[in-house]
Design an enzyme around this catalytic site. Structure first.
Site, PDB file in Angstrom:
ATOM      1  N   ASP A  13       0.812  -1.227   0.000  1.00 45.48           N
ATOM      2  CA  ASP A  13       0.000   0.000   0.000  1.00 45.48           C
ATOM      3  C   ASP A  13       0.841   1.271   0.000  1.00 45.48           C
ATOM      4  O   ASP A  13       0.436   2.304   0.535  1.00 45.48           O
ATOM      5  CB  ASP A  13      -0.969   0.014   1.209  1.00 45.48           C
ATOM      6  CG  ASP A  13      -1.853  -1.215   1.229  1.00 45.48           C
ATOM      7  OD1 ASP A  13      -2.222  -1.685   0.144  1.00 45.48           O
ATOM      8  OD2 ASP A  13      -2.163  -1.706   2.327  1.00 45.48           O
ATOM      9  N   LYS A  16       1.852   2.051  -5.092  1.00 43.75           N
ATOM     10  CA  LYS A  16       2.405   1.471  -6.335  1.00 43.75           C
ATOM     11  C   LYS A  16       1.486   1.736  -7.514  1.00 43.75           C
ATOM     12  O   LYS A  16       1.935   2.117  -8.596  1.00 43.75           O
ATOM     13  CB  LYS A  16       2.608  -0.058  -6.175  1.00 43.75           C
ATOM     14  CG  LYS A  16       3.601  -0.446  -5.097  1.00 43.75           C
ATOM     15  CD  LYS A  16       3.672  -1.948  -4.915  1.00 43.75           C
ATOM     16  CE  LYS A  16       2.422  -2.561  -4.355  1.00 43.75           C
ATOM     17  NZ  LYS A  16       2.093  -2.183  -2.967  1.00 43.75           N
ATOM     18  N   GLY A  40      -4.443  -4.518  -3.622  1.00 42.36           N
ATOM     19  CA  GLY A  40      -5.469  -3.525  -3.929  1.00 42.36           C
ATOM     20  C   GLY A  40      -4.754  -2.257  -4.334  1.00 42.36           C
ATOM     21  O   GLY A  40      -4.058  -1.658  -3.520  1.00 42.36           O
ATOM     22  N   HIS A  41      -4.861  -1.888  -5.600  1.00 36.59           N
ATOM     23  CA  HIS A  41      -4.125  -0.734  -6.125  1.00 36.59           C
ATOM     24  C   HIS A  41      -5.133   0.333  -6.554  1.00 36.59           C
ATOM     25  O   HIS A  41      -5.988   0.074  -7.406  1.00 36.59           O
ATOM     26  CB  HIS A  41      -3.237  -1.160  -7.294  1.00 36.59           C
ATOM     27  CG  HIS A  41      -2.236  -2.217  -6.911  1.00 36.59           C
ATOM     28  ND1 HIS A  41      -1.541  -2.963  -7.815  1.00 36.59           N
ATOM     29  CD2 HIS A  41      -1.806  -2.632  -5.692  1.00 36.59           C
ATOM     30  CE1 HIS A  41      -0.731  -3.805  -7.178  1.00 36.59           C
ATOM     31  NE2 HIS A  41      -0.886  -3.625  -5.884  1.00 36.59           N
ATOM     32  N   GLN A 225       2.023  -6.275  -3.236  1.00 31.66           N
ATOM     33  CA  GLN A 225       2.438  -6.376  -1.835  1.00 31.66           C
ATOM     34  C   GLN A 225       3.655  -5.467  -1.599  1.00 31.66           C
ATOM     35  O   GLN A 225       3.827  -4.487  -2.298  1.00 31.66           O
ATOM     36  CB  GLN A 225       2.741  -7.829  -1.432  1.00 31.66           C
ATOM     37  CG  GLN A 225       1.509  -8.737  -1.319  1.00 31.66           C
ATOM     38  CD  GLN A 225       0.836  -9.072  -2.623  1.00 31.66           C
ATOM     39  OE1 GLN A 225       1.468  -9.595  -3.539  1.00 31.66           O
ATOM     40  NE2 GLN A 225      -0.431  -8.783  -2.745  1.00 31.66           N
ATOM     41  N   PRO A 309      -8.785  -1.119   9.068  1.00 26.13           N
ATOM     42  CA  PRO A 309      -7.935   0.043   9.344  1.00 26.13           C
ATOM     43  C   PRO A 309      -6.470  -0.387   9.320  1.00 26.13           C
ATOM     44  O   PRO A 309      -6.126  -1.448   9.857  1.00 26.13           O
ATOM     45  CB  PRO A 309      -8.338   0.484  10.754  1.00 26.13           C
ATOM     46  CG  PRO A 309      -9.315  -0.503  11.262  1.00 26.13           C
ATOM     47  CD  PRO A 309      -9.668  -1.468  10.177  1.00 26.13           C
ATOM     48  N   LYS A 336       2.585  10.425  -0.398  1.00 30.68           N
ATOM     49  CA  LYS A 336       1.861  10.870   0.804  1.00 30.68           C
ATOM     50  C   LYS A 336       2.615  11.857   1.690  1.00 30.68           C
ATOM     51  O   LYS A 336       2.382  11.889   2.904  1.00 30.68           O
ATOM     52  CB  LYS A 336       1.422   9.650   1.607  1.00 30.68           C
ATOM     53  CG  LYS A 336       0.359   8.832   0.879  1.00 30.68           C
ATOM     54  CD  LYS A 336      -0.412   7.960   1.824  1.00 30.68           C
ATOM     55  CE  LYS A 336      -1.830   7.792   1.351  1.00 30.68           C
ATOM     56  NZ  LYS A 336      -2.643   6.961   2.193  1.00 30.68           N
ATOM     57  N   SER A 413       5.230  12.435  -4.451  1.00 31.61           N
ATOM     58  CA  SER A 413       3.797  12.503  -4.699  1.00 31.61           C
ATOM     59  C   SER A 413       3.138  13.238  -3.537  1.00 31.61           C
ATOM     60  O   SER A 413       3.423  12.962  -2.369  1.00 31.61           O
ATOM     61  CB  SER A 413       3.261  11.078  -4.839  1.00 31.61           C
ATOM     62  OG  SER A 413       1.857  11.081  -4.844  1.00 31.61           O
TER      63      SER A 413
HETATM   64  P1  GDP Z   1      -0.709   0.217  -3.535  1.00 30.60           P
HETATM   65  O1  GDP Z   1      -1.289  -1.057  -3.023  1.00 30.60           O
HETATM   66  O2  GDP Z   1       0.753   0.319  -3.271  1.00 30.60           O
HETATM   67  O3  GDP Z   1      -1.048   0.481  -4.969  1.00 30.60           O
HETATM   68  O4  GDP Z   1      -1.380   1.384  -2.669  1.00 30.60           O
HETATM   69  P2  GDP Z   1      -2.956   1.530  -2.323  1.00 30.60           P
HETATM   70  O5  GDP Z   1      -3.666   1.981  -3.535  1.00 30.60           O
HETATM   71  O6  GDP Z   1      -3.460   0.309  -1.639  1.00 30.60           O
HETATM   72  O7  GDP Z   1      -2.900   2.643  -1.204  1.00 30.60           O
HETATM   73  C1  GDP Z   1      -2.366   3.904  -1.447  1.00 30.60           C
HETATM   74  C2  GDP Z   1      -3.464   4.970  -1.210  1.00 30.60           C
HETATM   75  O8  GDP Z   1      -2.854   6.237  -1.143  1.00 30.60           O
HETATM   76  C3  GDP Z   1      -4.467   5.063  -2.333  1.00 30.60           C
HETATM   77  O9  GDP Z   1      -5.714   5.431  -1.797  1.00 30.60           O
HETATM   78  C4  GDP Z   1      -3.905   6.186  -3.213  1.00 30.60           C
HETATM   79  O10 GDP Z   1      -4.887   6.857  -3.950  1.00 30.60           O
HETATM   80  C5  GDP Z   1      -3.344   7.085  -2.163  1.00 30.60           C
HETATM   81  N1  GDP Z   1      -2.179   7.898  -2.567  1.00 30.60           N
HETATM   82  C6  GDP Z   1      -1.115   7.536  -3.350  1.00 30.60           C
HETATM   83  N2  GDP Z   1      -0.201   8.532  -3.393  1.00 30.60           N
HETATM   84  C7  GDP Z   1      -0.693   9.516  -2.590  1.00 30.60           C
HETATM   85  C8  GDP Z   1      -0.183  10.793  -2.179  1.00 30.60           C
HETATM   86  O11 GDP Z   1       0.910  11.215  -2.533  1.00 30.60           O
HETATM   87  N3  GDP Z   1      -0.971  11.513  -1.317  1.00 30.60           N
HETATM   88  C9  GDP Z   1      -2.180  11.079  -0.871  1.00 30.60           C
HETATM   89  N4  GDP Z   1      -2.879  11.845  -0.049  1.00 30.60           N
HETATM   90  N5  GDP Z   1      -2.676   9.882  -1.251  1.00 30.60           N
HETATM   91  C10 GDP Z   1      -1.940   9.112  -2.076  1.00 30.60           C
HETATM   92  P1  IMO Z   2      -0.801  -4.282  -2.174  1.00 25.00           P
HETATM   93  O1  IMO Z   2      -0.362  -4.836  -3.501  1.00 25.00           O
HETATM   94  C1  IMO Z   2      -0.928  -4.660   2.180  1.00 25.00           C
HETATM   95  C2  IMO Z   2      -0.820  -8.741   3.816  1.00 25.00           C
HETATM   96  C3  IMO Z   2      -2.081  -9.170   4.528  1.00 25.00           C
HETATM   97  C4  IMO Z   2      -1.480 -10.087   5.585  1.00 25.00           C
HETATM   98  C5  IMO Z   2      -0.360 -10.766   4.815  1.00 25.00           C
HETATM   99  C6  IMO Z   2      -0.728 -12.142   4.260  1.00 25.00           C
HETATM  100  O2  IMO Z   2      -2.116  -3.589  -2.193  1.00 25.00           O
HETATM  101  O3  IMO Z   2       0.285  -3.483  -1.553  1.00 25.00           O
HETATM  102  P2  IMO Z   2      -2.247 -12.893   2.205  1.00 25.00           P
HETATM  103  O4  IMO Z   2      -3.715 -12.674   1.949  1.00 25.00           O
HETATM  104  O5  IMO Z   2      -1.364 -12.339   1.174  1.00 25.00           O
HETATM  105  O6  IMO Z   2      -1.934 -14.327   2.536  1.00 25.00           O
HETATM  106  O7  IMO Z   2      -1.976 -12.082   3.589  1.00 25.00           O
HETATM  107  O8  IMO Z   2      -0.032  -9.914   3.744  1.00 25.00           O
HETATM  108  N1  IMO Z   2      -1.028  -8.243   2.432  1.00 25.00           N
HETATM  109  C7  IMO Z   2      -1.028  -6.949   2.091  1.00 25.00           C
HETATM  110  N2  IMO Z   2      -0.913  -5.835   2.847  1.00 25.00           N
HETATM  111  N3  IMO Z   2      -1.000  -4.555   0.837  1.00 25.00           N
HETATM  112  C8  IMO Z   2      -1.091  -5.659   0.065  1.00 25.00           C
HETATM  113  O9  IMO Z   2      -1.054  -5.601  -1.286  1.00 25.00           O
HETATM  114  C9  IMO Z   2      -1.130  -6.931   0.682  1.00 25.00           C
HETATM  115  N4  IMO Z   2      -1.229  -8.194   0.226  1.00 25.00           N
HETATM  116  C10 IMO Z   2      -1.147  -8.982   1.300  1.00 25.00           C
HETATM  117  O10 IMO Z   2      -2.752  -8.065   5.104  1.00 25.00           O
HETATM  118  O11 IMO Z   2      -0.895  -9.329   6.608  1.00 25.00           O
HETATM  119 MG    MG Z   3      -2.809  -1.717  -1.765  1.00 28.01          MG
END
Ligand code: GDP
Ligand code: IMO
Ligand code: MG
Length: 429
Positions: A13, A16, A40-41, A225, A309, A336, A413
């Protein structure tokens, strides 16, 4: 660079998806190489928000061809839903824009059930998985009983393998209170129907990508991940079941050892984690609410896949350095920074005190972070586009991380939108 590999260098998270979307505009191919729908992207484009679990984040851009690599485990139900969701959003999804490796593995309802069963059995030692069947699917792969996308092309083999797999799963759950067996015929019917839809997308993607590289095309490998969740080098057992590190992109995508490779490490200005396991810099004071948010803003720290959360804390420079080294990170992208505005002091962990240990990721609760304090800054950074327009204290914080890492931070960013980014090197535009 011919091959860019983009990975998260924290616990996932990091943003990416946001970075892949930014870079996709310069790419010919964007190829996801790890994990499954545990990821989850999130990508924000104007009013529209895309939450992708399986499809590469590059799919939103009309230019690149999207690829799902051999190292992935793919739930076809989720994949088809995502394809439909993009179509409904006006994004074309067809076999000329999306290729799925014939060697990727399938996730079944049986894998999901086993994931939940395993977690229930672990009790207090649970990992906090996403419940998406990822672990059991990789277990079957390594056990040589997995079902490949290639099997979707051979109906008899698909039926045999699904039958054997689902009967085994049902045997395991049959007498467990709170769990119900899954009708095998239903799974066979569903997977046979999905095979027909997915058949045209299945390809030898290694061959396609090798040829693309030899023709000078640009490929972006998209990680999922984060490095700290890596099965070999993360905080085992509180990890995912795949290799999330950059070198796995080469294996998963089957591109050999290309000469021109750049590894882009993405990290956020603080630290978050979903699920169980060590988190040395986790905070439990009034800063928690500021870093996590209350869920009212789209970027607040609640899981994209599960809504849980996220645990939050200060940036852990020690782990960041270790993960950058493991991945061979060439350049960094920071996300962020805007979230830290308003904090009187910003902290970064620069060392672990206490007894020296062989591997801080495996000691569970025994490291004491030592922090460097930085004066905070005020103001909304989301509209800033130029480095020198950032408050000087924000710049100092970024420069301190950069000096500590000894790796350039090329992008900063300041918001979730595509254009909310500061380019520190004009060549990246
Ligand atoms: P990923 O799994 O690495 O692709 O990240 P996620 O999408 O799960 O979580 C990142 C969250 O931060 C998402 O809701 C993005 O829209 C948000 N985000 C990414 N870059 C920034 C930033 O620079 N500032 C803020 N406020 N939000 C950001
Ligand atoms: P992105 O690509 C954050 C975490 C789960 C748990 C551990 C194992 O969005 O960054 P799993 O279901 O993979 O067997 O769970 O890994 N986890 C993540 N945490 N972002 C992810 O993907 C994750 N994918 C798995 O919360 O702790
Ligand atoms: Mg994610």
């Amino acid at each position: 660079m011919a091959l860019d590999i983009l990975i998260g260098v924290q616990w996932g998270d990091e943003g990416k998806g946001r970075f892949v979307d930014l870079l996709s505009q310069q790419m010919d191919y964007v190829a996801r190489f790890a994990g499954g729908d545990n990821a989850g992207h999130t990508i924000h484009i104007g009013e529209r928000v895309f939450k992708l679990h399986l499809l590469p984040s590059g799919m939103i851009d009309p230019r690149p061809i999207s690829v799902l690599g051999a190292g992935m485990v793919i739930n076809p139900v989720v994949l088809l839903k995502e394809m439909e969701f993009l179509r409904e959003s006006g994004i074309p999804v067809n076999p000329s824009r999306l290729l799925i490796s014939h060697r990727a593995h399938l996730v079944t309802p049986g894998h999901r059930l086993l994931d939940q069963l395993n977690e229930a059995r672990r009790g207090a030692q649970k990992i906090g998985t996403t419940g998406r069947g990822i672990g059991p699917a990789y277990v079957d792969k390594v056990n040589r009983s997995g079902i490949l996308f290639n099997d979707l092309l051979i109906p008899d083999r698909l039926i045999d393998k699904l039958t054997m797999h689902m009967e085994e799963v049902n045997q395991r759950v049959r007498d467990v209170v709170g769990f119900e067996t899954i009708p095998v015929d239903q799974v066979i019917d569903d997977y046979t129907a999905m095979a027909e839809i997915l058949r045209p997308y299945i390809a030898d993607v290694g061959e396609v990508l090798r040829q693309a590289l030899s023709r000078g095309k640009r490929i972006l490998a998209e990680g999922a991940q984060g490095a700290l969740l890596d099965i070999d080098h993360g905080g085992y057992p509180f990890v995912t079941s795949s290799s999330c590190l950059a070198p796995n992109a080469l294996l998963s995508l089957g591109v050999g050892m290309p000469k021109d490779v750049r590894v882009i490490g993405v990290f956020k200005a603080f630290q978050t984690r979903v699920g169980e396991g060590d988190f040395p810099t986790e905070v439990f004071d009034e800063t928690t609410a500021i870093l996590r948010g209350d869920g009212s803003k789209p970027w607040d720290e609640f899981g994209t896949t599960t809504g849980r959360p996220r645990r939050v804390g200060w940036l852990d420079g020690v782990l960041l350095r270790q993960m950058a080294a493991l991945n061979g990170v060439s350049v960094l992208g920071l996300t962020k920074l805007d979230v830290l505005s308003g904090l009187p002091v910003v902290k970064m962990c620069t060392a672990y005190g206490g007894q020296k240990v062989l591997d801080p990721l495996l000691v569970q609760g025994q490291v004491e972070p030592t922090y460097q304090d930085f004066p905070g800054w005020e103001g909304d950074l989301q509209s800033v586009r130029k480095w020198l327009d950032l408050p000087s204290n924000a710049r100092h914080y970024v420069e301190a991380i950069e000096a500590f890492m000894d790796i350039p931070i090329r992008w900063v960013s300041v918001g979730p939108e595509r254009q909310q980014v500061i380019y520190r090197d004009e060549d990246d535009r």
